[in-house]
Design a protein around this motif. Sequence first.
Motif, PDB file in Angstrom:
ATOM      1  N   GLN A 218      -3.620   3.480   0.519  1.00 49.11           N
ATOM      2  CA  GLN A 218      -4.457   4.299  -0.345  1.00 49.11           C
ATOM      3  C   GLN A 218      -4.316   3.600  -1.896  1.00 49.11           C
ATOM      4  N   SER A 219      -3.143   3.274  -2.144  1.00 49.93           N
ATOM      5  CA  SER A 219      -2.911   2.873  -3.301  1.00 49.93           C
ATOM      6  C   SER A 219      -3.883   1.136  -3.773  1.00 49.93           C
ATOM      7  N   ARG A 227       0.988   8.526  -4.289  1.00 54.43           N
ATOM      8  CA  ARG A 227       2.384   8.980  -3.920  1.00 54.43           C
ATOM      9  C   ARG A 227       2.496   9.993  -3.167  1.00 54.43           C
ATOM     10  N   PHE A 228       3.235  10.029  -1.978  1.00 59.56           N
ATOM     11  CA  PHE A 228       3.299  11.264  -1.030  1.00 59.56           C
ATOM     12  C   PHE A 228       4.276  12.248  -1.825  1.00 59.56           C
ATOM     13  N   THR A 229       4.097  13.647  -1.388  1.00 60.32           N
ATOM     14  CA  THR A 229       5.228  14.531  -1.856  1.00 60.32           C
ATOM     15  C   THR A 229       6.413  14.694  -1.091  1.00 60.32           C
ATOM     16  N   ILE A 244       4.635   2.659  -3.430  1.00 56.47           N
ATOM     17  CA  ILE A 244       5.074   1.387  -3.953  1.00 56.47           C
ATOM     18  C   ILE A 244       5.086   1.640  -5.343  1.00 56.47           C
ATOM     19  N   SER A 245       5.265   0.226  -6.184  1.00 52.72           N
ATOM     20  CA  SER A 245       5.372   0.362  -7.775  1.00 52.72           C
ATOM     21  C   SER A 245       4.090  -0.281  -8.095  1.00 52.72           C
ATOM     22  N   SER A 246       4.084  -0.449  -9.390  1.00 54.17           N
ATOM     23  CA  SER A 246       3.076  -1.143 -10.044  1.00 54.17           C
ATOM     24  C   SER A 246       3.475  -2.700  -9.913  1.00 54.17           C
ATOM     25  N   ARG A 247       4.920  -2.785  -9.864  1.00 53.47           N
ATOM     26  CA  ARG A 247       5.102  -4.324  -9.597  1.00 53.47           C
ATOM     27  C   ARG A 247       4.767  -4.980  -8.529  1.00 53.47           C
ATOM     28  N   LEU A 249       2.583  -3.498  -6.379  1.00 52.44           N
ATOM     29  CA  LEU A 249       0.996  -3.542  -6.334  1.00 52.44           C
ATOM     30  C   LEU A 249       0.418  -4.831  -6.641  1.00 52.44           C
ATOM     31  N   LYS A 250       1.066  -5.341  -7.656  1.00 51.88           N
ATOM     32  CA  LYS A 250       0.331  -6.458  -7.924  1.00 51.88           C
ATOM     33  C   LYS A 250       0.449  -7.636  -7.088  1.00 51.88           C
ATOM     34  N   TYR A 251       1.544  -7.632  -6.388  1.00 51.02           N
ATOM     35  CA  TYR A 251       1.531  -8.644  -5.416  1.00 51.02           C
ATOM     36  C   TYR A 251       0.772  -8.413  -4.067  1.00 51.02           C
TER      37      TYR A 251
END
Length: 331
Positions: A218-219, A227-229, A244-247, A249-251
């Motif tokens: 989804q991201s 983000r799931f709750t 996931i994180s923005s870090r 996600l870049k990869y």
Amino acid sequence: MTDSAKNTPDVAKAYARIKPYIHKTPLLHSNLLNEMLGSKIYFKMDAVQKTGAFKIRGVLNHLLVLKEKGKMPKKIVAYSTGNHALAMSYAAKLFGIEARVYLPENVSPIKKRIAKYYGADVVEVATRQEAEDAAAADGQNGFYYLHPSDDDETIAGAGTMCYEALLELNQTGEKTDAIFGPCGGGGLLSGSYLAKELLRPAAQLHGVEPRIANDAHQSLNSSEIFRFTHSPETIADGLRALSISSRTLKYLRNLDEFHLVDEEAIRYWTAWLIQMMKITCEPSAAISMAAAHSWLQHQPQNKVILILITGGNIDPEFYQELSTLDLFISA
């Protein structure tokens, strides 16, 4: 040159750094499976790595970098769905430091037992969010906070699993066409991207998630991180990350394809690998074979595929259930 390409050498440095502390895990294959699918499938078996999963690679690299800088902490803390907790607990015992891990109540019982065996202070909480919040709070109160995936050194260490496999395949002359790996927090796939860019840039990299735990998917299809709750109740317990994180996600944006797999297929391929190849693997690892099987139905034959079997910490009762499951789907 992209930022990720600039960072590519870090995986090689990470491998040299952690190599004395880890097992060189085997590459396995099944003649039966290769005949069925008309391709060569290689399984990188970090299910037999120290602590039973690839996570030790990232934890060791992270801590050893701190040690090189003279900044080894006295106390470390993390949250986990299991395998990161085992890795951190093992490494803490190895280096003589204190470890505390926060585990949500839906973590596999065997992972809880092993973390305690290594001597960590295991704190069980109700939810994944509570575990994350508690670990972050300790990180502001005397502990060094060791995130499971959102760190460059952890990513580089995780990438050594793929790096080690590609080194061996390159030495045998095999030209890997595609690599399949699971996505929890995204650290493994991030590191695997760096590894394959270094050793086999032509190979495709495929990410895999449970359909009911599809936060990364989804991201990738959104302008912001989903983000799931609450932790998704997938059989692949190691992939119950909230986001996931923005870090990472870049990869992940560099992946060639991303696959979503239903629970039935995850269960089937876990059982197949256990019964037919006599290996121990978690559903969180077998999910990659499920995706590769589906993908190969639409590809020419004679592909060379690398499957990252990331972990083997599976409860004995569940293992027994899978070992007797009727293999009702034909490969």
